[in-house]
Every structure is written in C-alpha cells, then in structure tokens.
Scaffold this motif. Structure first.
Motif, PDB file in Angstrom:
ATOM      1  N   TYR A  50       0.849  -1.018  -0.015  1.00 42.11           N
ATOM      2  CA  TYR A  50      -0.185   0.003  -0.028  1.00 42.11           C
ATOM      3  C   TYR A  50       0.690   1.049   0.095  1.00 42.11           C
ATOM      4  O   TYR A  50       0.370   2.286  -0.259  1.00 42.11           O
ATOM      5  CB  TYR A  50      -0.953   0.218   1.244  1.00 42.11           C
ATOM      6  CG  TYR A  50      -1.955  -1.557   1.450  1.00 42.11           C
ATOM      7  CD1 TYR A  50      -2.551  -1.149  -0.358  1.00 42.11           C
ATOM      8  CD2 TYR A  50      -1.682  -2.409   1.741  1.00 42.11           C
ATOM      9  CE1 TYR A  50      -4.310  -2.276  -0.123  1.00 42.11           C
ATOM     10  CE2 TYR A  50      -2.933  -3.370   2.164  1.00 42.11           C
ATOM     11  CZ  TYR A  50      -3.549  -3.752   0.959  1.00 42.11           C
ATOM     12  OH  TYR A  50      -4.704  -4.890   0.708  1.00 42.11           O
ATOM     13  N   TRP A  52       3.531   1.270  -1.324  1.00 43.11           N
ATOM     14  CA  TRP A  52       3.967   1.733  -2.847  1.00 43.11           C
ATOM     15  C   TRP A  52       2.732   2.124  -3.587  1.00 43.11           C
ATOM     16  O   TRP A  52       3.359   2.884  -4.694  1.00 43.11           O
ATOM     17  CB  TRP A  52       4.846   0.694  -3.336  1.00 43.11           C
ATOM     18  CG  TRP A  52       4.958   0.428  -4.987  1.00 43.11           C
ATOM     19  CD1 TRP A  52       4.702   0.081  -5.798  1.00 43.11           C
ATOM     20  CD2 TRP A  52       6.211   1.270  -5.112  1.00 43.11           C
ATOM     21  NE1 TRP A  52       5.123   0.631  -7.191  1.00 43.11           N
ATOM     22  CE2 TRP A  52       6.067   1.092  -6.668  1.00 43.11           C
ATOM     23  CE3 TRP A  52       7.281   1.816  -4.542  1.00 43.11           C
ATOM     24  CZ2 TRP A  52       7.367   1.816  -7.014  1.00 43.11           C
ATOM     25  CZ3 TRP A  52       8.289   2.823  -5.330  1.00 43.11           C
ATOM     26  CH2 TRP A  52       8.182   2.991  -6.828  1.00 43.11           C
ATOM     27  N   LYS A  53       2.193   1.731  -3.971  1.00 44.91           N
ATOM     28  CA  LYS A  53       0.860   2.352  -4.230  1.00 44.91           C
ATOM     29  C   LYS A  53       1.011   3.687  -4.039  1.00 44.91           C
ATOM     30  O   LYS A  53       0.329   4.410  -5.140  1.00 44.91           O
ATOM     31  CB  LYS A  53      -0.720   1.482  -4.601  1.00 44.91           C
ATOM     32  CG  LYS A  53      -0.914   0.388  -3.917  1.00 44.91           C
ATOM     33  CD  LYS A  53       0.240  -0.291  -5.337  1.00 44.91           C
ATOM     34  CE  LYS A  53      -1.274  -0.053  -6.585  1.00 44.91           C
ATOM     35  NZ  LYS A  53      -1.382  -0.329  -7.642  1.00 44.91           N
ATOM     36  N   SER A  54       1.108   4.462  -3.448  1.00 41.07           N
ATOM     37  CA  SER A  54       1.387   5.592  -2.551  1.00 41.07           C
ATOM     38  C   SER A  54       2.037   6.472  -3.840  1.00 41.07           C
ATOM     39  O   SER A  54       2.319   7.633  -4.062  1.00 41.07           O
ATOM     40  CB  SER A  54       0.713   6.373  -1.837  1.00 41.07           C
ATOM     41  OG  SER A  54       2.117   5.648  -0.764  1.00 41.07           O
ATOM     42  N   GLU A  56       3.982   5.336  -6.357  1.00 43.16           N
ATOM     43  CA  GLU A  56       3.696   5.121  -7.533  1.00 43.16           C
ATOM     44  C   GLU A  56       3.195   6.017  -7.835  1.00 43.16           C
ATOM     45  O   GLU A  56       3.108   7.171  -8.778  1.00 43.16           O
ATOM     46  CB  GLU A  56       3.513   3.714  -8.054  1.00 43.16           C
ATOM     47  CG  GLU A  56       3.568   3.137  -9.290  1.00 43.16           C
ATOM     48  CD  GLU A  56       2.725   1.837  -9.606  1.00 43.16           C
ATOM     49  OE1 GLU A  56       3.493   0.817 -10.295  1.00 43.16           O
ATOM     50  OE2 GLU A  56       2.348   1.089  -8.305  1.00 43.16           O
ATOM     51  N   ARG A  57       1.779   6.306  -7.265  1.00 39.39           N
ATOM     52  CA  ARG A  57       1.185   7.660  -7.920  1.00 39.39           C
ATOM     53  C   ARG A  57       1.678   9.358  -8.284  1.00 39.39           C
ATOM     54  O   ARG A  57       2.348   9.687  -8.697  1.00 39.39           O
ATOM     55  CB  ARG A  57      -0.469   8.043  -6.576  1.00 39.39           C
ATOM     56  CG  ARG A  57      -1.161   6.848  -7.900  1.00 39.39           C
ATOM     57  CD  ARG A  57      -2.684   7.084  -6.488  1.00 39.39           C
ATOM     58  NE  ARG A  57      -2.414   7.309  -5.156  1.00 39.39           N
ATOM     59  CZ  ARG A  57      -2.860   5.770  -4.396  1.00 39.39           C
ATOM     60  NH1 ARG A  57      -2.662   4.738  -4.743  1.00 39.39           N
ATOM     61  NH2 ARG A  57      -2.309   5.974  -3.141  1.00 39.39           N
ATOM     62  N   THR A  58       2.760   9.077  -7.031  1.00 39.44           N
ATOM     63  CA  THR A  58       3.723  10.209  -6.842  1.00 39.44           C
ATOM     64  C   THR A  58       4.919  10.288  -8.229  1.00 39.44           C
ATOM     65  O   THR A  58       4.597  11.848  -8.805  1.00 39.44           O
ATOM     66  CB  THR A  58       4.577  10.576  -5.949  1.00 39.44           C
ATOM     67  OG1 THR A  58       3.744  10.594  -4.544  1.00 39.44           O
ATOM     68  CG2 THR A  58       5.048  11.666  -4.945  1.00 39.44           C
ATOM     69  N   ALA A  60       4.604   8.786 -10.966  1.00 38.17           N
ATOM     70  CA  ALA A  60       3.359   9.029 -11.921  1.00 38.17           C
ATOM     71  C   ALA A  60       3.422  10.095 -12.664  1.00 38.17           C
ATOM     72  O   ALA A  60       3.689  10.634 -13.777  1.00 38.17           O
ATOM     73  CB  ALA A  60       2.611   8.110 -12.017  1.00 38.17           C
ATOM     74  N   HIS A  61       3.214  11.422 -11.447  1.00 39.60           N
ATOM     75  CA  HIS A  61       2.997  12.869 -11.791  1.00 39.60           C
ATOM     76  C   HIS A  61       3.909  13.688 -12.543  1.00 39.60           C
ATOM     77  O   HIS A  61       4.177  14.648 -12.471  1.00 39.60           O
ATOM     78  CB  HIS A  61       1.648  13.160 -11.152  1.00 39.60           C
ATOM     79  CG  HIS A  61       1.163  12.176 -10.221  1.00 39.60           C
ATOM     80  ND1 HIS A  61      -0.296  12.909 -11.762  1.00 39.60           N
ATOM     81  CD2 HIS A  61       0.079  11.695  -9.705  1.00 39.60           C
ATOM     82  CE1 HIS A  61      -1.395  11.914 -10.719  1.00 39.60           C
ATOM     83  NE2 HIS A  61      -0.461  11.378  -9.431  1.00 39.60           N
ATOM     84  N   GLU A  62       5.374  12.864 -11.917  1.00 37.07           N
ATOM     85  CA  GLU A  62       6.104  13.586 -12.154  1.00 37.07           C
ATOM     86  C   GLU A  62       6.940  13.754 -12.505  1.00 37.07           C
ATOM     87  O   GLU A  62       7.680  14.204 -14.078  1.00 37.07           O
ATOM     88  CB  GLU A  62       7.512  13.082 -10.934  1.00 37.07           C
ATOM     89  CG  GLU A  62       6.704  13.772  -9.810  1.00 37.07           C
ATOM     90  CD  GLU A  62       8.033  13.392  -8.406  1.00 37.07           C
ATOM     91  OE1 GLU A  62       9.280  12.636  -8.549  1.00 37.07           O
ATOM     92  OE2 GLU A  62       7.545  13.441  -7.245  1.00 37.07           O
TER      93      GLU A  62
END
Length: 167
Positions: A50, A52-54, A56-58, A60-62
């Motif tokens: 969980y 890592w999921k957060s 990964e989202r960060t 992905a935006h960068e």
C-alpha cells in the motif's frame, strides 16, 4: 529463487538483507531492468504494498517510467530517515581505500553504494568513483589502461596490488 516477500522492516539491516536477496535472485535469473522492477514491486506485501501504491502515484505524476533505482531509493527512504540516507550517501562519496585491502575496499564500496543507487546508475561513473577511491599508487596504474566494466576494474586493481607488493 524464492526470496521472501517484504512486509516492512523493523531495522535497516532487515531491509538491506531483503534487498540483497532480491539482487541475488535478479542475478541468478538474469533479469532485465524492467523485470527487476516488476518482480521487486510484486514482492512488496501488506503495508509496503500500500505504501508503494502511494509512491507510485506520486512518481507517475513527476515523470514517465519508474526505474529500479527509484524503487530502491523510495524503499530506503521508508526504512531510513532522509538525514541518515544523506549521511550514508556522503560516506559513499567520501569513501577511499585508505588502509583497507582492495577486497575490503570493494566490499565497503558495494555496501555503501546500495545507499546511493542514483549515484551509480551509470556504469562509467561507478567505475570512475571506485578508481578515484583507490590508493594513489594503484590509481597511477590505471592511467595507461582502460577497464571495460566494473568487474574488470576490480580485477585489475587486485592485480596492480599484487604487482606493487612484488616490486
């Protein structure tokens, strides 16, 4: 290969041991960088999954693709405080052979380099950093030769040490 899943760590040694096991599995399976990322992320379980999921989202935006160095760096930041991680990176950057044998220097170089994955992503920089930390008389021996990879550099450093002792 069966490295254990990573559910979190109570100590930095525990996290490093898991990373070492993963690296051994990567070498044994001759994974591509993409496969390493997929496999490492797959091995994150429970709260680390969980977490890592957060991350990964960060990421992905960068920018676009996630690298293994970013995965490991993020994991290190989870286990170590950012100040401790910066301290270990500085230790790596300031590392020199000093009174160590080439084998001892290589082991310490490899240990500390794990805390600075973004600093050694480039093979040429890794080789140059290792060479710069060698004793001056060994470094002089590299002025006339070019190493093709990190393992070749290590081998030449050990051979130079033998020749230096003999002469």
């Amino acid at each position: 290969m069966a490295p254990s899943a990573f559910k979190g760590a109570t100590s930095s040694q525990e996290a490093k041991a898991w990373m070492d096991e993963m690296e051994k599995a990567f070498r044994a399976m001759e994974c591509t960088d993409e496969d390493k990322i997929i496999f490492a992320i797959y091995m994150l379980q429970d709260r680390t999954h969980y977490w890592w999921k957060s991350v990964e989202r960060t990421l992905a935006h960068e920018h676009e693709p996630v690298t293994l160095a970013e995965v490991l760096h993020s994991l290190l930041l989870q286990v170590f405080s950012s100040s401790r991680l910066r301290e270990l990176e500085r230790e790596f950057l300031n590392l020199s052979q000093g009174t160590m044998t080439v084998n001892e220097y290589e082991a310490e170089f490899d240990r500390l380099s794990r805390f600075a994955p973004t600093l050694i992503m480039d093979a040429e920089f890794r080789m140059r950093r290792f060479e710069e930390g060698l004793k001056p008389h060994l470094r002089r021996g590299f002025a006339a030769v070019h190493s093709v990879n990190y393992d070749d550099l290590i081998d030449k450093a050990k051979n130079l040490k033998i020749v230096w002792k003999e002469t």
